[in-house]
Scaffold this active site. Structure first.
Site, PDB file in Angstrom:
ATOM      1  N   ASP A  42      15.753  59.575  80.792  1.00 18.74           N
ATOM      2  CA  ASP A  42      15.663  58.116  80.901  1.00 18.74           C
ATOM      3  C   ASP A  42      16.088  57.728  82.313  1.00 18.74           C
ATOM      4  O   ASP A  42      17.001  58.335  82.889  1.00 18.74           O
ATOM      5  CB  ASP A  42      16.563  57.429  79.873  1.00 18.74           C
ATOM      6  CG  ASP A  42      16.361  55.907  79.886  1.00 18.74           C
ATOM      7  OD1 ASP A  42      15.395  55.454  79.252  1.00 18.74           O
ATOM      8  OD2 ASP A  42      17.168  55.222  80.550  1.00 18.74           O
ATOM      9  N   GLU A  44      16.956  54.421  85.089  1.00 19.70           N
ATOM     10  CA  GLU A  44      17.182  53.010  85.393  1.00 19.70           C
ATOM     11  C   GLU A  44      16.670  52.793  86.822  1.00 19.70           C
ATOM     12  O   GLU A  44      16.859  53.647  87.697  1.00 19.70           O
ATOM     13  CB  GLU A  44      18.654  52.649  85.285  1.00 19.70           C
ATOM     14  CG  GLU A  44      19.270  52.893  83.915  1.00 19.70           C
ATOM     15  CD  GLU A  44      18.573  52.138  82.794  1.00 19.70           C
ATOM     16  OE1 GLU A  44      18.008  51.053  83.071  1.00 19.70           O
ATOM     17  OE2 GLU A  44      18.577  52.628  81.648  1.00 19.70           O
ATOM     18  N   HIS A 183      20.784  50.434  77.968  1.00 17.53           N
ATOM     19  CA  HIS A 183      20.189  50.354  79.311  1.00 17.53           C
ATOM     20  C   HIS A 183      20.993  51.128  80.348  1.00 17.53           C
ATOM     21  O   HIS A 183      20.945  50.793  81.540  1.00 17.53           O
ATOM     22  CB  HIS A 183      20.003  48.892  79.747  1.00 17.53           C
ATOM     23  CG  HIS A 183      18.997  48.149  78.928  1.00 17.53           C
ATOM     24  ND1 HIS A 183      17.659  48.422  78.956  1.00 17.53           N
ATOM     25  CD2 HIS A 183      19.170  47.142  78.018  1.00 17.53           C
ATOM     26  CE1 HIS A 183      17.025  47.610  78.122  1.00 17.53           C
ATOM     27  NE2 HIS A 183      17.921  46.823  77.531  1.00 17.53           N
ATOM     28  N   ASP A 188      20.838  56.061  76.788  1.00 20.09           N
ATOM     29  CA  ASP A 188      19.469  55.863  76.296  1.00 20.09           C
ATOM     30  C   ASP A 188      18.793  57.203  76.023  1.00 20.09           C
ATOM     31  O   ASP A 188      18.029  57.351  75.053  1.00 20.09           O
ATOM     32  CB  ASP A 188      18.648  55.059  77.299  1.00 20.09           C
ATOM     33  CG  ASP A 188      19.040  53.582  77.311  1.00 20.09           C
ATOM     34  OD1 ASP A 188      19.999  53.222  76.605  1.00 20.09           O
ATOM     35  OD2 ASP A 188      18.395  52.790  78.032  1.00 20.09           O
TER      36      ASP A 188
END
Length: 608
Positions: A42, A44, A183, A188
């Site tokens: 994942d 960001e 998030h 995540d």
């Protein structure tokens, strides 16, 4: 620098619906999902576009067999400020990234962590898109791993009644994930691991139990078709033929694989198979029988033979080779052309073909009749014409010498027949010349449809003549032994008798092939000599054998008989356009005319 943490195993197996770890009952084909290493990742970022935004955090979890093998987590300096709305969403601020490593330092470590694994992400195009863009900017080659998107898997098995959408937070709540997504990349990724295992648990009863199944798990394959994939259980990873059988043991369909029976049959239960009639067949099938073959050529030949034997209703190939027509020049006192279904042993007769259809054979007849003044009446003429016999309109048009009325004696008519026989068996140039001139005239008059008909007529004749000229010499050889190097350095050995594959074998690179050849010659199928120019096999089988023998790299070991072709044949002029172009070259004098008696180009000759 990124940090990697080794954690205690979380899963002992893929969880069942109630959350208890279980060992799935997996078959032995392909790579079971319990043996696959997944890296769930994942990211960001500072925005949604890889070209304009950067990565701020990477989190990944490596799992195999339901157990966590390791984790990867690091902040990343995106090279600019973090937008306020991203700070609010993720909690990652610009000040947090001041001392973080740039992506140029992070990416190699992540690629090493994920090497050899299947990459998994929720909405994978987003995460993989950023990683690919980062690799391009850093000058790293993207390794191109397999990618699994849990969003697409969820759409396959999670209905709207269960969840209003397929967002990660919604699915994590539905499946009672141990970590709530927030998030942040690592949390995540951890939540996505739980979601992945839950989705795989649901996909298992649908036949998705192996890595190969995940490639098509999101395809719109009917459930009853996907469930039939167990029919592929136990099939060998070898070339051969497979037979789909129905409830009454009837053969529904025969197919072939030149590499792996297992992989080929498995493809019938995925979206790669889009033929409606084949999907119908799969729904009916109850069993798949394999026939392992020594070489790919044997597999293709056996497929043809089994189709001819069983006439499966779901195969659309030629099922009745005995019905393929031939063009015959008869052996009467005044020979004529006719379309026949079989070849008979009779002195003076000549044949070309076989043709795929009656209409094709008739076009070839018309091509010869257009090129030579051979009679077109169908009755048998005596050597001496009866009193009161009358000629047909063709005689008045100069298209026939009228032997029926004595207008042409046997020797002069025989000269016409000799030219017809030469065009059928050796040089088609006279037929090409007549049709080339006719096409040129029609094209000049802008009668293009008629010109196309003439072209098709010429093409039918050339294909039929070429087939007979190509097959006849091989069919006359009582034995041909040939060999080709295999990919592993060994040899594929083929023994052909009268155009029929009589035996085949494969030897490895360290084995002397000569004893194997001797064994094949002693034990191969006995094949009686056929009536010339037919071969002792299905016409398509002989075509396959010839294609193999003519491959670059195939070595002719021995020939019993004479394998020879005329120097000028129809083989080089199967395409009517090419034949017409070659005719134009000869007309301009750049190539000499063929000799009256064509020479032979001998491939190999030996008497038994």
């Amino acid at each position: 620098m990124p940090t990697v943490h080794r954690l205690r195993p979380v899963w002992a197996g893929v969880p069942a619906a109630g959350g208890t770890p279980v060992q799935l009952g997996l078959d032995e084909i392909g790579t079971p999902l319990s043996d696959v290493t997944f890296v769930v990742v994942d990211l960001e970022t500072t925005g949604g576009t890889p070209a304009e935004n950067g990565i701020t955090e990477i989190g990944a979890v490596k799992v195999r067999g339901g157990q966590v093998l390791g984790e990867f987590q690091t902040l990343v300096d995106p090279g600019g400020p973090v937008p306020p709305f991203i700070q609010v969403l993720t909690g990652i601020t610009t000040s947090m990234l001041v001392d973080a490593p740039p992506i140029e330092q992070v990416l190699p470590s992540f690629l090493e962590f994920a090497a050899g694994a299947v990459l998994v992400a929720h909405n994978a195009p987003f995460d993989v898109g950023f990683l690919r863009a980062a690799a391009a900017r850093c000058g790293h080659a993207w390794p191109g791993p397999r990618v699994v998107d849990t969003v697409r898997l969820a759409r396959r098995v999670v209905t709207r009644d269960e969840a209003p959408n397929h967002k990660l937070g919604t699915l994590a709540a539905l499946f009672h994930a141990e970590v709530t997504p927030n998030h942040r990349a690592l949390d995540d990724a951890r939540a996505t691991v739980d979601v992945l295992h839950a989705l795989l648990d649901r996909l298992g009863p649908l036949g998705v139990t192996h890595l190969e199944d995940l490639a098509t798990a999101t395809d719109p394959v009917p459930a009853e078709v996907r469930r039939k994939r167990t029919l592929a259980d136990g099939l060998p990873d070898a070339p051969g033929v497979y037979l789909f059988r129905g409830p009454g043991e009837e053969v529904l369909y025969v197919g072939t694989s030149t590499t792996s029976l297992r992989k080929r049959v498995r493809s019938y239960f995925t979206s790669a198979e889009k033929r409606g009639r084949i999907l119908e067949m799969v729904r009916i099938a109850t069993r798949v029988d394999p026939v392992v073959c020594a070489t790919p050529l044997e597999a293709r030949v056996r497929e043809l033979r089994l189709i001819a034997e069983h006439a499966p209703r779901y195969n659309r190939r030629s099922r009745f080779p005995e019905r393929m027509p031939w063009v015959r020049l008869t052996s009467e006192p005044y020979p004529r052309l006719s379309v026949v279904r079989d070849v008979r042993e009779e002195d003076g007769a000549a044949y070309i073909g076989p043709f795929p259809s009656q209409s094709g054979a008739q076009l070839a007849v018309e091509a010869l009749q257009e090129s030579f003044a051979i009679r077109q009446c169908t009755r048998r003429l005596p050597l001496l014409p009866p009193a009161g016999a009358s000629a047909c309109a063709l005689a008045d048009m100069g298209r026939c010498g009228a032997p029926c009325t004595g207008g042409q004696d046997a020797p002069s008519y025989g000269a016409v027949v000799d030219r017809v026989r030469s065009a059928m068996h050796a040089d088609p140039a006279p037929v090409v010349a007549v049709h080339a001139e006719r096409i040129e005239t029609l094209a000049a008059q802008q009668r293009f449809e008629e010109a196309a008909t003439v072209r098709d007529r010429l093409g039918a004749f050339l294909r039929g003549a070429a087939r007979a000229q190509r097959v006849g010499p091989l069919a006359a050889c009582s034995e041909v032994v040939a060999a080709q190097r295999a990919e592993d350095g060994g040899w594929e050995i083929v023994l052909v008798r009268h155009g029929r594959l009589a035996a085949t074998a494969r030897v490895d690179r360290v084995t002397d092939p000569r004893p194997t050849i001797a064994t094949l010659r002693a034990t191969a199928e006995h094949v009686p000599a056929p009536v010339a120019p037919t071969s002792a096999a299905h016409p398509e089988e002989t075509d396959l054998v010839l294609d193999w023998l003519e491959r670059p790299g195939v070595r002719i070991v021995d020939v019993v008989g004479t394998w020879a072709l005329p120097v000028r044949t129809a083989l080089g002029n199967v395409d009517p356009a090419a034949a017409i172009a070659a005719h134009g070259t000869r007309v301009r004098g750049e190539v000499q005319e063929a000799p009256a008696r064509p020479h032979l180009r001998v491939v190999m000759s030996r008497t038994a």
